[in-house]
Motif scaffolding. Structure first.
Motif, PDB file in Angstrom:
ATOM      1  N   ALA A  19       0.823  -1.218   0.000  1.00 11.65           N
ATOM      2  CA  ALA A  19       0.000   0.000   0.000  1.00 11.65           C
ATOM      3  C   ALA A  19       0.854   1.264   0.000  1.00 11.65           C
ATOM      4  CB  ALA A  19      -0.929   0.006   1.215  1.00 11.65           C
ATOM      5  N   PHE A  20       2.092   1.154   0.509  1.00 10.36           N
ATOM      6  CA  PHE A  20       2.957   2.327   0.605  1.00 10.36           C
ATOM      7  C   PHE A  20       4.105   2.306  -0.404  1.00 10.36           C
ATOM      8  CE2 PHE A  20       0.478   3.309   4.013  1.00 10.36           C
ATOM      9  CZ  PHE A  20       0.732   2.654   5.218  1.00 10.36           C
ATOM     10  N   HIS A  82      -2.572 -12.175   5.772  1.00 10.97           N
ATOM     11  CA  HIS A  82      -1.223 -12.547   5.341  1.00 10.97           C
ATOM     12  C   HIS A  82      -0.335 -11.309   5.243  1.00 10.97           C
ATOM     13  CE1 HIS A  82      -2.588 -16.612   4.408  1.00 10.97           C
ATOM     14  NE2 HIS A  82      -3.657 -16.065   3.856  1.00 10.97           N
ATOM     15  N   ARG A  83       0.942 -11.559   5.037  1.00 12.97           N
ATOM     16  CA  ARG A  83       1.927 -10.491   4.971  1.00 12.97           C
ATOM     17  C   ARG A  83       1.518  -9.404   3.980  1.00 12.97           C
ATOM     18  NH1 ARG A  83       6.640 -13.272   3.531  1.00 12.97           N
ATOM     19  NH2 ARG A  83       6.123 -12.972   1.360  1.00 12.97           N
ATOM     20  N   GLY A  84       1.618  -8.160   4.433  1.00 13.05           N
ATOM     21  CA  GLY A  84       1.296  -7.018   3.575  1.00 13.05           C
ATOM     22  C   GLY A  84      -0.139  -6.552   3.700  1.00 13.05           C
ATOM     23  N   MET A  85      -1.000  -7.352   4.338  1.00 10.61           N
ATOM     24  CA  MET A  85      -2.409  -6.966   4.489  1.00 10.61           C
ATOM     25  C   MET A  85      -2.568  -6.051   5.701  1.00 10.61           C
ATOM     26  SD  MET A  85      -4.247 -10.635   3.602  1.00 10.61           S
ATOM     27  CE  MET A  85      -5.911 -10.005   3.785  1.00 10.61           C
ATOM     28  N   TYR A  86      -3.542  -5.158   5.620  1.00  7.21           N
ATOM     29  CA  TYR A  86      -3.766  -4.215   6.711  1.00  7.21           C
ATOM     30  C   TYR A  86      -5.193  -4.332   7.235  1.00  7.21           C
ATOM     31  CZ  TYR A  86      -5.280  -1.593   2.565  1.00  7.21           C
ATOM     32  OH  TYR A  86      -5.867  -1.215   1.390  1.00  7.21           O
ATOM     33  N   LEU A 130      -7.470   7.201  -1.431  1.00  3.84           N
ATOM     34  CA  LEU A 130      -8.079   6.508  -2.568  1.00  3.84           C
ATOM     35  C   LEU A 130      -7.777   5.022  -2.514  1.00  3.84           C
ATOM     36  CD1 LEU A 130      -7.303   8.984  -5.492  1.00  3.84           C
ATOM     37  CD2 LEU A 130      -9.489   8.614  -4.340  1.00  3.84           C
ATOM     38  N   GLU A 131      -6.515   4.696  -2.194  1.00  2.77           N
ATOM     39  CA  GLU A 131      -6.108   3.289  -2.111  1.00  2.77           C
ATOM     40  C   GLU A 131      -6.958   2.533  -1.106  1.00  2.77           C
ATOM     41  OE1 GLU A 131      -3.673   1.480  -3.583  1.00  2.77           O
ATOM     42  OE2 GLU A 131      -3.872  -0.272  -2.284  1.00  2.77           O
ATOM     43  N   PHE A 132      -7.121   3.119   0.075  1.00  2.07           N
ATOM     44  CA  PHE A 132      -7.851   2.438   1.133  1.00  2.07           C
ATOM     45  C   PHE A 132      -9.360   2.444   0.882  1.00  2.07           C
ATOM     46  CE2 PHE A 132      -4.031   3.805   3.708  1.00  2.07           C
ATOM     47  CZ  PHE A 132      -3.468   2.539   3.712  1.00  2.07           C
ATOM     48  N   SER A 137     -14.550  -0.253  -0.261  1.00  4.27           N
ATOM     49  CA  SER A 137     -15.759  -0.327  -1.089  1.00  4.27           C
ATOM     50  C   SER A 137     -16.004  -1.745  -1.570  1.00  4.27           C
ATOM     51  CB  SER A 137     -15.649   0.625  -2.282  1.00  4.27           C
ATOM     52  OG  SER A 137     -14.629   0.211  -3.166  1.00  4.27           O
ATOM     53  N   ARG A 138     -14.919  -2.479  -1.863  1.00  5.12           N
ATOM     54  CA  ARG A 138     -15.082  -3.872  -2.274  1.00  5.12           C
ATOM     55  C   ARG A 138     -15.626  -4.711  -1.123  1.00  5.12           C
ATOM     56  NH1 ARG A 138      -9.992  -3.149  -4.915  1.00  5.12           N
ATOM     57  NH2 ARG A 138      -8.930  -4.357  -3.307  1.00  5.12           N
ATOM     58  N   ARG A 139     -15.149  -4.409   0.082  1.00 11.09           N
ATOM     59  CA  ARG A 139     -15.618  -5.167   1.241  1.00 11.09           C
ATOM     60  C   ARG A 139     -17.093  -4.884   1.534  1.00 11.09           C
ATOM     61  NH1 ARG A 139     -10.466  -4.152   5.328  1.00 11.09           N
ATOM     62  NH2 ARG A 139      -8.937  -5.325   4.097  1.00 11.09           N
ATOM     63  N   MET A 140     -17.498  -3.643   1.257  1.00 14.14           N
ATOM     64  CA  MET A 140     -18.880  -3.257   1.564  1.00 14.14           C
ATOM     65  C   MET A 140     -19.854  -3.670   0.463  1.00 14.14           C
ATOM     66  SD  MET A 140     -18.666  -1.898   4.515  1.00 14.14           S
ATOM     67  CE  MET A 140     -20.267  -1.100   4.652  1.00 14.14           C
ATOM     68  N   ARG A 141     -19.328  -3.996  -0.716  1.00 16.21           N
ATOM     69  CA  ARG A 141     -20.190  -4.277  -1.854  1.00 16.21           C
ATOM     70  C   ARG A 141     -21.134  -5.457  -1.628  1.00 16.21           C
ATOM     71  NH1 ARG A 141     -16.576  -4.853  -6.742  1.00 16.21           N
ATOM     72  NH2 ARG A 141     -16.133  -2.659  -6.832  1.00 16.21           N
ATOM     73  N   SER A 142     -20.664  -6.388  -0.811  1.00 19.32           N
ATOM     74  CA  SER A 142     -21.475  -7.581  -0.571  1.00 19.32           C
ATOM     75  C   SER A 142     -22.779  -7.257   0.143  1.00 19.32           C
ATOM     76  CB  SER A 142     -20.682  -8.602   0.252  1.00 19.32           C
ATOM     77  OG  SER A 142     -20.324  -8.036   1.499  1.00 19.32           O
TER      78      SER A 142
END
Length: 703
Positions: A19-20, A82-86, A130-132, A137-142
Motif C-alpha cells: 500500500a505504501f 497474510h503479509r502485507g495486508m492491513y 483513494l487506495e484504502f 468499497s469492495r468489502r462493503m459491496r457484498s
C-alpha cells in the motif's frame, strides 16, 4: 526487537508494504516516523472485538486470523491475514469499534500507527485515501443484496474494441486458471448483445478457442435486480467454474410500448450481484462500446483491455482508456486498467516502447502469438465448448501467470549477488524446471541479475550451464577484461557488455517470458535503483559493476554500481509487489563458511608442501612458484575490496532473508569469489541445495 525499532529499519519495512510502496521518499519517511513495530507470539490477541479504534495495523511477517465470537464463545466469520495486508482502518475512518478479533497464528511482526497519526497521514498524502477507500468499497459491496460475505471478491472485466482478438478465449482461460491456481469459487459471465447469441446445441467438437454455448442466453432484463433469479440461471456442470450466459438489447420495449428502465442504471446491480457468492467474477463483454458496456467496466475491480499490436487498433484502445478515465474519475489507476497486447504475428509488430509512446499508456503484458493448430485440447462440457492450447505452451503460461497475480498466489524468486558464487543459481533453476515449480517474477542483484536475465529471456538451465562453463578455460575470462587506468575500476566493462549482448541481444524488459527486476545502487544518493524497463543489457551491466573491479556507470548526476553493495538479496523488491510466496537464493558465504574454507586451503597447502622434488618435480616447482606469486599479489586491492564487501553483504542478506518463505543457501565452502572456472562444481552445489529444500518449496506452492 530493538534492531527493528530504529528509524532506518522502520523506513525499510514501510517500503515493503504494497500500500505504501509507490509513495515517494518524503511520504515514506513521514509514515516511518509515526510507525511502531510490535511483535506478537502465537495466540496473542492484537486487537479485540468491541474495543475502540486505536491503530492502523499492517502485518509485516507471520499470519493472523480474524474472527468474531458467538454467544457460546465459538469462532465464526474466520478470515486469514497474510503479509502485507492491513486492518483496523474501517474503525479509524468510521469511529466504530472493532468488529473482529485479530489473533496471531504464529510469531508475527506488525507495523502500527496511532489513529490520530494515521488520520494526519491521510490528510498529508491524499492518494492513500483513494487506495484504502477502494479496498473498503469492495468489502462493503457484498451488502448490496442485504447479506454479508466472509471473503473479498474481485470483478475482472475483459473487453476488446476489436473483433477477432480472442478476448473471449482469454476470459474463459483466465477464469479456469483462477480457479485452478487459487482453489476458490470463480464464475465466468458472458454478456453479449442480442445479435451475438448464437448457440451450438449439437454438442459438436469446437472449431476454435472461442467459447461456444450449448444453451440459450438469458435476457438481463428478466433477472437484473433479483439475486435469486440471477443465481437460478447460474450453470454448474463438469467444469470447475460456474457459468452464466446473458444478453441485452438496449432498444427493446415492453409490451406496453414503454421503454424498459435504463439498463445503464441496472447493470451495476447485475455485475455486483455475484460478489457475495464468488471470490472472482470474470466478465466477458461484447466488442461494441456503449453506455452499458462502459458502466460494466467502471464497476469492475480490474479491467483487461485486449488489443492487436496495430496502430489503428491501438488508437481505439486509447479512446477506451480515455472513456474509462472519465468513468472512474478520481478512482482511475493504471493498475486497475491494463492494456494487454495480443500478438498478431509471431513477431510483435511494434516494440512495447513504441506502443507505450503511441498510446501514451503503459502496456501491461503480451499474450504470445499462437498458431491455430496449437489449440489442440478439446474442452467440452454440457454447457460450453472450446479449444485450449497445452498447459506448457507460452500462451497458457502467460494466462496462468496473470491468474496467479490476480489471485495473490504468485511465487517470486530472488537471486542474490556473489560474483562467481552466483553460478550456483543455475543449479537451483534446474531443479525448479525439473519439478515444474511455477515462478511468476524474478528479482536479481549483481550475478543474480545476470543469471536471472538469461533465464527470464528464455534460456533453460542446460543452456545456462553451457554459458557458465565456457569459463572453465581460464583464458576465456580474459575475453571479459579490458584494462583501464585504475581510477574507478580495473576493468572498463566494454567487453563484458559485448559478451552480454551476445546472449541478450537488444531485448528489453518487455521481451522477458517471466517478469524481471534488476537491482543496482546509486552511489551519489546512496539509494537502491530497481530497474524494470529499457535495455536488459544496460540494466545487468549496472548491477554487476563491482566496486574497485568494474568501472561504474555514470548517468547525469548518478554513479551506478553493483546492486549487491546495498541489497545483495532483494527480497524487499518482491515484497513491495505484494508477492506472498518468496524463494530466496543466498550464495554469499557466512563467516563460518569463510573460516572453514581457509582451513581447507591451509590443509591443501600443507599437503602440497610435502611433495618432494624427486617424486614430482613439476608439482614441486608449480607449488612454490604459485606461493611466491601469492606473496606478491595476495592480498590484492580487488580481493580486499570484494572480500570486505561480501562480509557486510552477508549480514544484510541474512536480514533480507527474513522476508522470504524458503531460503536456499548452497554449500560453497572453499570457492573464491573470482573462480568462474569452477562453474560445474558451483552448479552442482546449487542443485543439491535446491533438492534439499524441495519439500519446503512444494509445501509453499501448495499452501
Amino acid at each position: 526487537m530493538t534492531n527493528m525499532s530504529s528509524f532506518i529499519n522502520r523506513f525499510n519495512l514501510v517500503k515493503q508494504i504494497p500500500a505504501f510502496a509507490k509513495l515517494n521518499w518524503i511520504e515514506i519517511q513521514r509514515i516511518a516516523r509515526k510507525s511502531i513495530i510490535a511483535e506478537y507470539d502465537k495466540g496473542d490477541l492484537i486487537c479485540k472485538e468491541g474495543s475502540p479504534p486505536d491503530f492502523f495495523y499492517c502485518l509485516i511477517s507471520g499470519r493472523l486470523q480474524a474472527y468474531s465470537l458467538n454467544e457460546q464463545r465459538e469462532k465464526g466469520n474466520i478470515e486469514f491475514i497474510h503479509r502485507g495486508m492491513y486492518f483496523g482502518i474501517l474503525s479509524i475512518l468510521t469511529g466504530e469499534n472493532h468488529s473482529l478479533n485479530f489473533e496471531a497464528i504464529n510469531h508475527s511482526v506488525i507495523l502500527k500507527i496511532t489513529r490520530d497519526d494515521f488520520q494526519a497521514i491521510l490528510k498529508a498524502v491524499p492518494k492513500l485515501g483513494l487506495e484504502f477507500s477502494e479496498t473498503l468499497s469492495r468489502r462493503m459491496r457484498s451488502k448490496v443484496q442485504g447479506k454479508k460475505s466472509v471473503f473479498e471478491s474481485k470483478i475482472i472485466s475483459v473487453y476488446s474494441p476489436v473483433k477477432g482478438t480472442g478476448s473471449s478465449a482469454y476470459a474463459i482461460n483466465l477464469a479456469l486458471n483462477l480457479q485452478k491456481e487459487t482453489g476458490k469459487n470463480v464464475i465466468f459471465v458472458s454478456i453479449h448483445s442480442k445479435q451475438n447469441t448464437a448457440v451450438d446445441p449439437t454438442g459438436s467438437s469446437p472449431k476454435d478457442a472461442t467459447p461456444r454455448w450449448r444453451y440459450p442466453a438469458v435476457d438481463i432484463y428478466d433477472i437484473v435486480g433479483d439475486h435469486q433469479q440471477v443465481m437460478e440461471h447460474v450453470i454448474k456442470d463438469e467444469l470447475q467454474i460456474s457459468l452464466l450466459n446473458v444478453f441485452f438489447d438496449a432498444g427493446e420495449k415492453t409490451t406496453g410500448a414503454e421503454p424498459k428502465a435504463s439498463l445503464k442504471k441496472e447493470i451495476s446491480l447485475f455485475v455486483t450481484a455475484l460478489v457475495g457468492d464468488y471470490h472472482y467474477v470474470v466478465v466477458d463483454l461484447p466488442n461494441e462500446m456503449d453506455d452499458v458496456v462502459l458502466e460494466a467496466l467502471t464497476q469492475s475491480d480490474l479491467v483487461h483491455l485486449i488489443v492487436f499490436d496495430r496502430k489503428k487498433d491501438l488508437t481505439l484502445i486509447r479512446r477506451v482508456v480515455d472513456r474509462l478515465q472519465e468513468g472512474f474519475k478520481e478512482n482511475f489507476r493504471e493498475e486497475k486498467v491494463r492494456v494487454i497486447i495480443r500478438a498478431l504475428h509471431a513477431k510483435v509488430y511494434l516494440s512495447f516502447e513504441e506502443i507505450n509512446k503511441f498510446i501514451d499508456y503503459e502496456v501491461y503484458t503480451v499474450l504470445p502469438f499462437i498458431e491455430r493448430a496449437e489449440f489442440s485440447v478439446d474442452v467440452a462440457s454440457q454447457s460450453l465448448s472450446f479449444l485450449r492450447c497445452p498447459a506448457k505452451c507460452e500462451y497458457a503460461r502467460a494466462v496462468r501467470r496473470i491468474a496467479r497475480e490476480i489471485g495473490g498466489v504468485m511465487v517470486g524468486l530472488v537471486l542474490g549477488g556473489g560474483a562467481a558464487l552466483g553460478l550456483a543459481h543455475v543449479g537451483v533453476i534446474r531443479v525448479l524446471e525439473q519439478e515444474d515449480i511455477p515462478i511468476d517474477v524474478v528479482a536479481g542483484s549483481s550475478m543474480g541479475a545476470l543469471i536471472g536475465s538469461l533465464w527470464c529471456t528464455g534460456k533453460n538451465a542446460d543452456e545456462l550451464e553451457k554459458i557458465a562453463r565456457e569459463f572453465e578455460k581460464k583464458r576465456n575470462i580474459l575475453k571479459l577484461c579490458d584494462p583501464v587506468l585504475p581510477v574507478s575500476g580495473l576493468i572498463g566493462g566494454r567487453l563484458i557488455k559485448r559478451w552480454l549482448k551476445k546472449y541478450l541481444g537488444n531485448r528489453t524488459f518487455y521481451s522477458t517470458t517471466i517478469p524481471f527486476k534488476v537491482v543496482s545502487y546509486d552511489l551519489t544518493r546512496r539509494e537502491e535503483i530497481v530497474i524494470n524497463g529499457g535495455s536488459i543489457v544496460d540494466a545487468v551491466r549496472q548491477s554487476i559493476a563491482i566496486p574497485g573491479v568494474i568501472e561504474p556507470i555514470r548517468k547525469k548526476d548518478q554513479i551506478i554500481i553493483d546492486g549487491g553493495v546495498l541489497n545483495p538479496l532483494p527480497t524487499n523488491v518482491l515484497a513491495a509487489l505484494g508477492i506472498k510466496k518468496i524463494i530466496a537464493v543466498n550464495v554469499l558465504q557466512s563467516p563460518d563458511d569463510v573460516s572453514e574454507g581457509f582451513d581447507i586451503s591451509q590443509h591443501k597447502m600443507e599437503q602440497e608442501n610435502k611433495i618432494s622434488f624427486f617424486k614430482a618435480p613439476l608439482k614441486f616447482l608449480s607449488f612454490r612458484l604459485g606461493r611466491a606469486m601469492a606473496k606478491v599479489f595476495n592480498p590484492n586491492i580487488s580481493d580486499i575490496i570484494v572480500s570486505t564487501l561480501q562480509a557486510s553483504e552477508y549480514v544484510i542478506a541474512e536480514q533480507s532473508a527474513l522476508q522470504a518463505d524458503v531460503n536456499i543457501h548452497p554449500d560453497l565452502v572453499g570457492i573464491k569469489w573470482y573462480e568462474l572456472d569452477r562453474g560445474k562444481e558451483l552448479i552442482q552445489n546449487g542443485e543439491a541445495a535446491a533438492r534439499e529444500h524441495l519439500p519446503e518449496i512444494k509445501k509453499l506452492i501448495e499452501s
